[in-house]
Design an enzyme around this catalytic site. Structure first.
Site, PDB file in Angstrom:
ATOM      1  N   GLU A  74      29.332  63.561  16.371  1.00 49.58           N
ATOM      2  CA  GLU A  74      30.364  63.842  17.389  1.00 49.58           C
ATOM      3  C   GLU A  74      31.765  63.698  16.802  1.00 49.58           C
ATOM      4  O   GLU A  74      32.669  64.477  17.115  1.00 49.58           O
ATOM      5  CB  GLU A  74      30.188  62.925  18.601  1.00 49.58           C
ATOM      6  CG  GLU A  74      28.877  63.117  19.357  1.00 49.58           C
ATOM      7  CD  GLU A  74      28.623  64.551  19.794  1.00 49.58           C
ATOM      8  OE1 GLU A  74      29.583  65.285  20.058  1.00 49.58           O
ATOM      9  OE2 GLU A  74      27.446  64.961  19.844  1.00 49.58           O
ATOM     10  N   HIS A 117      20.275  71.939  26.288  1.00 50.83           N
ATOM     11  CA  HIS A 117      21.026  73.154  25.953  1.00 50.83           C
ATOM     12  C   HIS A 117      20.568  74.376  26.744  1.00 50.83           C
ATOM     13  O   HIS A 117      21.325  75.326  26.907  1.00 50.83           O
ATOM     14  CB  HIS A 117      20.939  73.426  24.448  1.00 50.83           C
ATOM     15  CG  HIS A 117      21.414  72.256  23.628  1.00 50.83           C
ATOM     16  ND1 HIS A 117      20.658  71.123  23.481  1.00 50.83           N
ATOM     17  CD2 HIS A 117      22.567  72.039  22.966  1.00 50.83           C
ATOM     18  CE1 HIS A 117      21.314  70.250  22.735  1.00 50.83           C
ATOM     19  NE2 HIS A 117      22.477  70.779  22.414  1.00 50.83           N
TER      20      HIS A 117
END
Ligand code: X8Z
Ligand code: ZN
Length: 620
Positions: free
Chosen positions: A379, A510
């Site tokens: 991240e 997703h």
């Protein structure tokens, strides 16, 4: 993940390449170009402002899921879309002949700006599209399942309960129960909305002059052969995956013998994670040399009192050791790094760019373990990219291709996880022997179980969705086609009978949140290319020197590696990705040779080991 930025980034226009019928003189063009540039600059500023408002409402929803915040998020999103549409209309009407512009950069900005995205939908459809997407995200994040043999406890959430049980339990009945609960309760609820959503998403794609959503997604690679390129990349890596699959199957058969049949497939609930997306969750069952050092330092992190904050600080320290940009003040103030107890949130880790050059945040329900420590680096890699390209025009604030964005943090994490680095930062005991063959194989296995084992999964999610989007698979095969691909490429099968009531792909974040997944397939390839190049730059890897193998390289503290990386990131999407790739690695393509080279000793070890075990790679 970068959906949020992609979603809010300028989305202007569809590709009507209107060629002016009148020949233009040099001077009018130049004049026009000056005006066009001024126009873009002003729109950039306005869009950034609107983008911030929409991002903020979306953040508030993602970090506190309730009806009020959902409504605000939907309103803000609609507001943004309306603005983007007007901006796009202005752009198209004012600069009809942009494709004749001489300045290549201006032309590139216009070309990118002619894609309006979902904002192209008529308002009524757009409202429904946004609602469905927001609802599916909510369903995925808030679904609860019942505990094994305890129907009074039906409050288990994906993060952390389901994930923890699937990783830690070795009770096949419990694994089967939780797997089935999650797939039936989450996936089934997403099936209908997803079907409606696909129609609207395809409609939007067509309004943008793409044949369907798959083609719309793939535009970001700026290549006509990208699907074939992915196919070819997969072919070069499949033999390595099959060796790992065979080895895992042999080891898992020792533990869960009666679950295996002669078809050679592995039941999907035994892989250490509920999505069967990789094999790192069962590393402890698969470790090649258990008497040697394990490179899973979770216990050591806990013993040393690591906290989520400390994990983020340590990660930042790695970035700054390369001379990269530290996380800004706002990041530390506004990020959400622990799952709150008092409200529902979207736990799936994401990195956010609020488009104002100042506000960048991570949202992650961090637990103290090595897996999450690596995700923190992943991240932070996104945030580093945002920081490096923050002064680019709004339209260029993207990865060179989607895989680049996903690869940055992972590239650093390849160094972070080396035994030598873990020793350097005190996560492996100084007395631990790390230079021997057995420890290297343990280490390579740990990395392979995550990276190589996830390749077929990353490859098929979009292969599956492309087929749904282009209509070659209809609703009568929505679930069975998924399992067909799972079997064919991954060698896994469902642990219980599935039907067309189910929608097992919908259990994946997703899919529920409509984020493309080939980005991770590309990233897995790219990060090893980056690693190879940065390691050379850092003087830590020499193909001619066997004492400096690629897998053992750490770029920690190398300013040379850092500046090479930074230069590539700072370009954003201002150049076609092969140019950026060239500047970073000397290569102009995504190429599987780096990953093959990295894992070579493991691949050799696996071939011998599988032969000893009498395990023949492959399945029916
Ligand atoms: O979704 C992610 C990141 C956010 S971009 C946590 N990843 C994929 C996944 O979890 O399925 C990282 C690896 C693959
Ligand atoms: Zn990501």
């Amino acid at each position: 993940m970068r959906k949020l930025l992609l979603y809010f980034i300028i989305t202007l226009g569809y590709s009507v390449h209107i060629i002016s019928t009148l020949p233009q003189t040099q001077s009018t063009l130049e004049n026009e170009e000056v005006k066009a540039l001024a126009f873009l600059e002003e729109e950039d500023r306005l869009l950034a402002e609107k983008c911030f408002q929409a991002a903020e409402a979306n953040w508030n929803y993602n970090t506190n899921i309730n009806d009020v915040n959902q409504e605000k998020q939907l309103n803000a999103s609609l507001e943004y879309s309306k603005f983007a549409k007007i901006s796009w209309q202005n752009l198209n009407s004012k600069f009809k002949s942009w494709s004749n512009f001489k300045d290549p950069d201006l032309k590139r900005r216009f070309k990118k700006s002619t894609v309006l995205g979902s904002s192209a939908l008529p308002e009524e459809d757009l409202v429904q599209y946004n609602q469905l997407e927001s609802d599916m995200t909510k369903t995925h994040s808030t679904t609860k399942v019942c505990a094994f043999l305890d129907s009074t406890n039906c409050n288990l959430s994906l993060d952390p309960d389901v994930k923890k049980i699937m990783k830690e339990s070795r009770d096949e009945h419990e694994l089967r129960h939780i797997w089935t609960e999650w797939h039936n309760k989450c996936g089934n609820r997403i099936r209908n909305p997803y079907q409606q959503f696909v129609k609207l998403s395809n409609q939007a794609a067509r309004l943008n002059n793409f044949s369907d959503t798959g083609a719309y997604w793939l535009r970001e690679y700026e290549s006509d052969t990208i699907k074939e390129d992915f196919d070819q990349l997969y072919e070069t890596l499949a033999p390595l995956y099959k060796q790992i699959h065979a080895y895992a199957r042999a080891k898992l058969r020792y533990v869960y013998g009666d679950q295996f049949s002669s078809d050679g497939l592995i039941p999907a609930h035994l892989l250490g994670n509920v999505f069967a997306s990789s094999l790192d969750g069962v590393y402890s069952l698969l470790i090649p040399y258990p008497q040697r050092a394990s490179v899973d330092v979770t216990n050591e992190m806990k013993a040393q009192g690591y906290t989520p904050l400390k994990m983020f600080q340590k990660s930042e320290e790695f970035f700054t050791s390369l001379g990269l940009i530290p996380m800004p003040q706002e990041f530390w103030k506004e990020s959400l790094i622990v799952k709150p107890k008092d409200r529902e949130v979207v736990c799936h880790a994401t990195a956010w760019d609020f488009c104002n050059g100042k506000d960048f945040r991570i949202k992650q329900c961090t637990e103290v373990n090595m897996r999450d420590f690596i995700t923190v680096h992943h991240e932070m890699g996104h945030i580093q990219y945002y920081l490096q390209y923050k002064d680019q025009p709004h339209i260029y604030r993207e990865g060179a291709n989607p895989g680049f964005h996903e690869a940055v943090g992972d590239t650093l994490a390849l160094s972070v996880q080396t035994p030598k680095h873990l020793k350097e930062v005190g996560l492996l005991d100084q007395a631990t022997q790390i230079d021997d063959y057995e420890t290297s194989i343990n280490f390579l296995m740990a990395i392979a179980l995550k990276k190589v084992a996830s390749l077929p999964f990353a490859y098929i999610i979009d292969k599956y969705r492309w087929a749904i989007f282009d209509g070659s698979v209809d609703s009568s095969r929505m679930n069975s086609h998924w399992w067909k691909l799972r079997k064919e490429y991954q060698g896994v099968k469902p642990p219980v009978e599935r039907s067309e009531e189910n929608f097992d792909p919908g259990t994946i974040y997703h899919v529920a949140s409509h984020v493309d997944y080939s980005r991770y397939f590309a990233a897995t390839i790219i990060q090893f290319q980056f690693h190879r190049s940065l390691c050379k730059e850092a003087g830590q890897y020499d193909p001619q020197d066997p004492s400096k193998p690629l897998y053992n390289c750490s770029i920690y503290r190398s300013k040379a590696a850092g500046s090479k990386l930074a230069a590539g990131l700072a370009m954003g999407a201002s150049r076609p990705w092969p140019d950026v790739m060239k500047s970073m690695t000397g290569q102009e393509i995504m190429d599987g040779s780096a990953i093959r080279e990295y894992f070579k000793p493991l691949e050799e070890w696996l071939a011998i080991k599988n032969a000893q075990l009498g395990e023949v790679p492959g399945w029916d």
